[in-house]
Design an enzyme around this catalytic site. Structure first.
Site, PDB file in Angstrom:
ATOM      1  CB  SER A   1      45.064 -45.020  16.616  1.00 44.37           C
ATOM      2  OG  SER A   1      44.565 -44.039  17.490  1.00 44.37           O
TER       3      SER A   1
ATOM      4  CG  HIS B   1      47.439 -43.984  12.923  1.00 48.16           C
ATOM      5  ND1 HIS B   1      47.135 -42.638  12.886  1.00 48.16           N
ATOM      6  CD2 HIS B   1      47.301 -44.359  14.210  1.00 48.16           C
ATOM      7  CE1 HIS B   1      46.806 -42.230  14.095  1.00 48.16           C
ATOM      8  NE2 HIS B   1      46.907 -43.258  14.922  1.00 48.16           N
TER       9      HIS B   1
END
Length: 484
Positions: A268, A318
């Protein structure tokens, strides 16, 4: 026999596999101009010619407008290729030139002539593979002007390779490990603050290619397919890989700076770096197409929304990956365009890196092995917990709490006497352990050896005078000692 289908199939092949893009088409789409800026190359595909004189005229028409072409493109092409598809038979002339600007003219009348144009056996194999696609399919794909869809058409070997590697690793884990617990993920290279600060830096890379479960890898690979293809189409194969890996590292450094008691895995952070790179490209080009931004934001919102329902989502990674993708993309651009901005951004990255290292190595570390052992015990997975204890000791990561937990496990699945022996052995390694002295005090109290229990609790209380459990047990044992 050459047909329009092969004409458009050639154009589609140049766009998809050879990194060309359409820059001009005439009114009836019989002449299509393609450009490859990296190679400074122009390829003109034309369908239909009746004579050698017409071919010479087409070549002269291009040569007479070289200055206009250069002005339109913003660079000077060093190679022109004119491919004319025709069924007419006429005397071919050698019109090739190899002076300052190379100019190649080729008449295509059958598939064998097309085969000679294709650069390698892989593309030849793909081109000659039989399929049911129509002329319209190839034409629509080649002439697609939607910014996102135009990039999705491109062949993206690095993106495909990354997806394949991630899927293969996940399948191996599914077939061999059969259980995606924190214990197993830690064992195969998951990112953990405790291990990294003890020198296991390889986890910064390995963790990017590991995933928790099917939903986790499915969402990440769909995202990688979309954003990876876009970035690879814009910057090329190796630059895309560099953005991906560096963004993943940024995300992992951000994660290590705040998360000390979890196992972090997944692509991610690297994928959010690709998203950051796309926004950086829009800033650089100053092309803020509302439709493109809308499409990207919709995908981004979906990703964030889905991630909220997933286990162990690392929001910090992220954000770190997104910032890393933006910065590394801008650095790559300004290296050639503006050295002042390049050095400013490079200094910013160095400051962030140093700040992350200071944070990582100064925050209180949690022994992740003990955390996982306790979680396994809560889930009644005592076999896995015992295996984890042994691994912790073998890696020399064991502390007094590890031996405390080991004693509890052995007392539960073997015998209480062996559990007590384990605590005593742990106390010989960690004589200033409050928890081991306390546990031995409780164990000896249960054996009605108050004298020994009092000795242990006094030592525990000396180590940690503010611990209420130690204070209460000491009071209880002292009262019993006075009564006797």
């Amino acid at each position: 026999m050459i047909t329009e289908k092969y004409f458009w199939k050639c154009i589609y092949t140049w766009v998809k596999y050879l990194d060309y893009q359409v820059i001009h088409q005439n009114t009836d789409d019989s002449e299509i101009w393609l450009v490859n800026e990296k190679k400074s190359s122009i390829v003109v595909f034309k369908y239909g010619a009746n004579s050698a004189q017409e071919v010479r005229f087409d070549k002269s028409r291009i040569q007479d407008h070289k200055a206009d072409i250069t002005s339109f493109l913003g660079f000077t092409p060093n190679k022109y290729e004119l491919y004319i598809f025709t069924e007419k038979t006429f005397t071919d002339e050698n019109l090739d030139e190899y002076e300052d600007t190379k100019f190649r003219v080729k008449i295509i009348r059958d598939n064998k002539e097309i085969d000679k144009l294709l650069p390698n056996i892989a593309i030849k194999t793909v081109f000659n593979r039989q399929n049911k696609q129509t002329k319209t399919f190839y034409k629509n794909r080649a002439l697609n002007t939607n910014p996102v869809e135009k990039h999705m058409v491109k062949f993206s070997p690095v993106t495909y390779a990354l997806i394949a590697i991630n899927v293969i690793i996940w399948l191996l884990m599914f077939l061999i490990l059969n259980r995606f617990s924190d214990f197993k993920l830690l064992d195969v290279g998951g990112l953990v603050h405790f291990n990294v600060v003890h020198g296991e830096w390889y986890r910064l890379i390995t963790s990017i290619f590991l995933h928790f479960n099917f939903e986790h890898i499915l969402m990440n690979m769909l995202s990688l397919f979309i954003f990876g293809k876009i970035v690879e189409s814009i910057v090329g194969h190796w630059r895309m890989l560099a953005i991906y890996i560096i963004s993943g590292l940024f995300g992992n450094f951000a994660s290590l700076s705040f998360n000390t008691d979890t196992v972090s895995v997944g692509a991610s952070g690297a994928i959010f770096g690709l998203i950051g790179a796309i926004f950086a490209f829009m800033y650089i080009s100053q092309r803020f197409d509302r439709k493109v931004i809308g499409q990207l934001l919709i995908v981004l919102v979906i990703l964030i929304g889905l991630s909220l329902f997933m286990h162990n989502v690392n929001i910090v990674a992220h954000i770190g990956g997104f910032v890393g993708g933006v910065l590394i993309t801008l650095i790559g651009y300004y290296f050639k365009e503006n050295r002042t901005r390049f050095w400013i951004l490079l200094i910013i990255i160095l400051i962030l890196f140093i700040a992350a290292q200071i944070r990582i190595f100064t925050i209180k570390e949690d022994n992740i092995y003990n955390t996982i052992i306790k979680n396994e015990m809560k889930d009644n997975n005592y076999k896995e917990a015992k295996e984890m204890v042994q691994q912790t000791i073998e890696k020399k990561y064991a502390d007094d709490e590890t031996y405390y937990l080991k004693g509890l496990i052995i007392a539960t699945i073997d015998s209480k006497a062996e559990g007590v022996a384990t605590w005593e052995r742990g106390l010989s390694y960690f004589p200033n352990s409050g928890i081991l002295n306390y546990e031995l005090a409780i164990a000896n109290r249960s054996l009605d050896d108050n004298e020994k229990a009092l000795k242990y609790i006094k030592k525990a209380l000396k180590i940690d005078p503010s611990n209420d459990d130690y204070v209460n047990l000491h009071k209880e044992l002292s009262d019993q000692d006075d009564e006797s």
